[in-house]
Motif scaffolding. Structure first.
Motif, PDB file in Angstrom:
ATOM      1  N   CYS A 217       0.846  -1.202   0.000  1.00  0.00           N
ATOM      2  CA  CYS A 217       0.000   0.000   0.000  1.00  0.00           C
ATOM      3  C   CYS A 217       0.883   1.255   0.000  1.00  0.00           C
ATOM      4  O   CYS A 217       1.830   1.347   0.775  1.00  0.00           O
ATOM      5  N   LYS A 218       0.523   2.189  -0.856  1.00  0.00           N
ATOM      6  CA  LYS A 218       1.292   3.438  -0.926  1.00  0.00           C
ATOM      7  C   LYS A 218       1.051   4.282   0.335  1.00  0.00           C
ATOM      8  O   LYS A 218       1.917   5.048   0.759  1.00  0.00           O
ATOM      9  N   GLY A 219      -0.110   4.096   0.922  1.00  0.00           N
ATOM     10  CA  GLY A 219      -0.475   4.912   2.077  1.00  0.00           C
ATOM     11  C   GLY A 219       0.190   4.472   3.374  1.00  0.00           C
ATOM     12  O   GLY A 219       0.745   5.291   4.101  1.00  0.00           O
ATOM     13  N   LYS A 231      -8.375  -1.529  -9.475  1.00  0.00           N
ATOM     14  CA  LYS A 231      -7.842  -0.872  -8.284  1.00  0.00           C
ATOM     15  C   LYS A 231      -7.276  -1.850  -7.256  1.00  0.00           C
ATOM     16  O   LYS A 231      -7.718  -2.991  -7.174  1.00  0.00           O
ATOM     17  N   GLN A 232      -6.341  -1.311  -6.497  1.00  0.00           N
ATOM     18  CA  GLN A 232      -5.799  -2.045  -5.360  1.00  0.00           C
ATOM     19  C   GLN A 232      -6.305  -1.333  -4.102  1.00  0.00           C
ATOM     20  O   GLN A 232      -6.174  -0.118  -3.981  1.00  0.00           O
ATOM     21  N   ILE A 233      -6.898  -2.100  -3.213  1.00  0.00           N
ATOM     22  CA  ILE A 233      -7.436  -1.506  -1.988  1.00  0.00           C
ATOM     23  C   ILE A 233      -6.711  -2.088  -0.783  1.00  0.00           C
ATOM     24  O   ILE A 233      -6.591  -3.311  -0.638  1.00  0.00           O
ATOM     25  N   SER A 244      -2.176  -0.392 -12.143  1.00  0.00           N
ATOM     26  CA  SER A 244      -1.036  -0.066 -13.005  1.00  0.00           C
ATOM     27  C   SER A 244      -0.005   0.782 -12.258  1.00  0.00           C
ATOM     28  O   SER A 244       1.199   0.561 -12.362  1.00  0.00           O
ATOM     29  N   THR A 245      -0.502   1.740 -11.469  1.00  0.00           N
ATOM     30  CA  THR A 245       0.397   2.601 -10.688  1.00  0.00           C
ATOM     31  C   THR A 245       1.132   1.793  -9.626  1.00  0.00           C
ATOM     32  O   THR A 245       2.331   1.980  -9.403  1.00  0.00           O
ATOM     33  N   ALA A 246       0.387   0.895  -8.964  1.00  0.00           N
ATOM     34  CA  ALA A 246       0.995   0.082  -7.901  1.00  0.00           C
ATOM     35  C   ALA A 246       2.066  -0.839  -8.477  1.00  0.00           C
ATOM     36  O   ALA A 246       3.125  -1.023  -7.871  1.00  0.00           O
ATOM     37  N   VAL A 247       1.798  -1.401  -9.658  1.00  0.00           N
ATOM     38  CA  VAL A 247       2.780  -2.295 -10.290  1.00  0.00           C
ATOM     39  C   VAL A 247       4.030  -1.509 -10.658  1.00  0.00           C
ATOM     40  O   VAL A 247       5.155  -1.933 -10.378  1.00  0.00           O
ATOM     41  N   SER A 250       6.068  -0.755  -7.762  1.00  0.00           N
ATOM     42  CA  SER A 250       6.773  -1.956  -7.348  1.00  0.00           C
ATOM     43  C   SER A 250       7.992  -2.208  -8.246  1.00  0.00           C
ATOM     44  O   SER A 250       9.044  -2.652  -7.769  1.00  0.00           O
ATOM     45  N   VAL A 251       7.827  -1.914  -9.534  1.00  0.00           N
ATOM     46  CA  VAL A 251       8.932  -2.077 -10.485  1.00  0.00           C
ATOM     47  C   VAL A 251      10.076  -1.125 -10.112  1.00  0.00           C
ATOM     48  O   VAL A 251      11.250  -1.492 -10.168  1.00  0.00           O
ATOM     49  N   GLU A 252       9.719   0.097  -9.710  1.00  0.00           N
ATOM     50  CA  GLU A 252      10.733   1.073  -9.298  1.00  0.00           C
ATOM     51  C   GLU A 252      11.513   0.553  -8.096  1.00  0.00           C
ATOM     52  O   GLU A 252      12.735   0.721  -8.011  1.00  0.00           O
ATOM     53  N   GLU A 253      10.804  -0.083  -7.161  1.00  0.00           N
ATOM     54  CA  GLU A 253      11.475  -0.651  -5.987  1.00  0.00           C
ATOM     55  C   GLU A 253      12.439  -1.758  -6.421  1.00  0.00           C
ATOM     56  O   GLU A 253      13.572  -1.829  -5.956  1.00  0.00           O
TER      57      GLU A 253
END
Length: 301
Positions: A217-219, A231-233, A244-247, A250-253
DNA sequence: GTACGAATCGTGCATCGACA
DNA sequence: TGTCGATGCACGATTCGTAC
């Protein structure tokens, strides 16, 4: 607007990811928390120096080298006749001053920031001399945390305590100063000399297999998340983020931790804990990254 | 609130093509 | 020649934005 802004170092970002994805030892955890706290203190000080109105250049976080000696300066302000530099400390609680050993409230000895200050001052003077500048050099240790108290401290103008900070900056801001092309040249030279790739942070050793896989979770950084449609909840805090944003996050990490490793949908599928289909991951990667090669030799860059 | 179209996604299947 | 990951296509489901 600073001449050189502070950015969170890649190693600090890596440490954050490692903290989320593996079990750090107590010492590593303590070290990471101290680094994070130090960085927060520096950012806090940046927000104060940004308010200065006087004609000056602010350069945050410089890693320089003189005579094969590397040193880091948390914050620098160039005035017409003076080169001010600052060592920012986000210490919290009671500390005891001792010329030999600075001590925390628990009695644990720590390096006297004055020693660091003196060393930096000498190196800065050498650097300015080498570059052909004749500026007065002044250094200060900034104690940014309002909960900090230094007991038995001698009267030393190099220490700026939380209660003195606003007055100190106000006084600094009233300093008559007019910068010219020589100062611009100096600021540009310092930015050019800044060694952005050099890190003073010692990272824990890590291997891919020992790291926790999955989307987080980004939060709140929790790995307890559900995928609902696009969405990811987060099951912990309810934070909603596009898959897509969460993936891509994660790729950046993954890229930060394994900068030399290849990226393809299979690897990211595994890195994301298998929560998202390979086809979906492939599509997401294809939209944001450049694909080189075809079939099983395809690599995203 | 409902209807609609566009966009996106998941799944299954077939195909591609360099490599071992 | 088999392997394996990427790719294209078709189809149905879902989501989103817009208009009414």
């Amino acid at each position: 607007m600073p001449f050189k802004a502070r950015v969170e170092s890649e190693d600090l970002k890596r440490f954050k990811i490692l903290d989320q994805r593996m079990l750090l030892t107590a010492d590593e955890k303590k070290y990471y928390k101290a680094l994070l706290k130090g960085y927060e203190g520096e950012v806090q000080f940046d927000s104060l120096t940004e308010k200065l109105q006087s004609d000056s250049f602010i350069l945050n976080d410089l890693v320089l080298e003189v005579n094969h000696t590397k040193f880091q300066i948390d914050s620098t302000i160039i005035f017409q006749n003076t080169y001010h530099f600052f060592e920012v400390k986000n210490y919290e609680g009671d500390y005891i001053y001792d010329p030999e050993n600075f001590k925390s409230g628990s009695g644990k000895p720590i390096q006297n920031p004055l020693d660091q200050l003196k060393r930096s001052k000498t190196l800065i003077r050498q650097l300015l001399q080498n570059l052909g500048y004749n500026l007065q050099v002044e250094g200060h240790v900034i104690f940014i945390n309002p909960e900090f108290t230094l007991l038995n401290a001698p009267y030393d103008l190099s220490f700026i305590y939380p209660s003195q900070l606003n007055r100190f900056l106000k006084k600094l801001d009233m300093k008559p100063s007019r910068l010219n092309n020589i100062h611009i040249k100096l600021a540009n030279q310092l930015v050019a000399l800044h060694q952005s790739k050099v890190s003073m942070i010692k990272l824990p050793t890590y291997e891919y297999d020992q790291l926790k896989k999955g989307l987080n979770c980004k939060g709140c950084d929790s790995f307890s998340v559900s995928v609902q449609g696009k969405k990811q909840i987060c099951n912990e805090c309810g934070y909603v983020e596009m898959i897509s944003t969460a993936v891509l996050r994660s790729v950046e990490e993954y890229k930060l931790l394994f900068p030399n490793w290849k990226i393809n949908s299979n690897i990211i599928f595994d890195w994301c804990g298998g929560a998202i289909s390979k086809r979906r991951i492939g599509r997401t990667l294809g939209k944001s990254l450049k694909i080189v090669g075809v079939h099983q030799w395809a690599v995203y860059e």
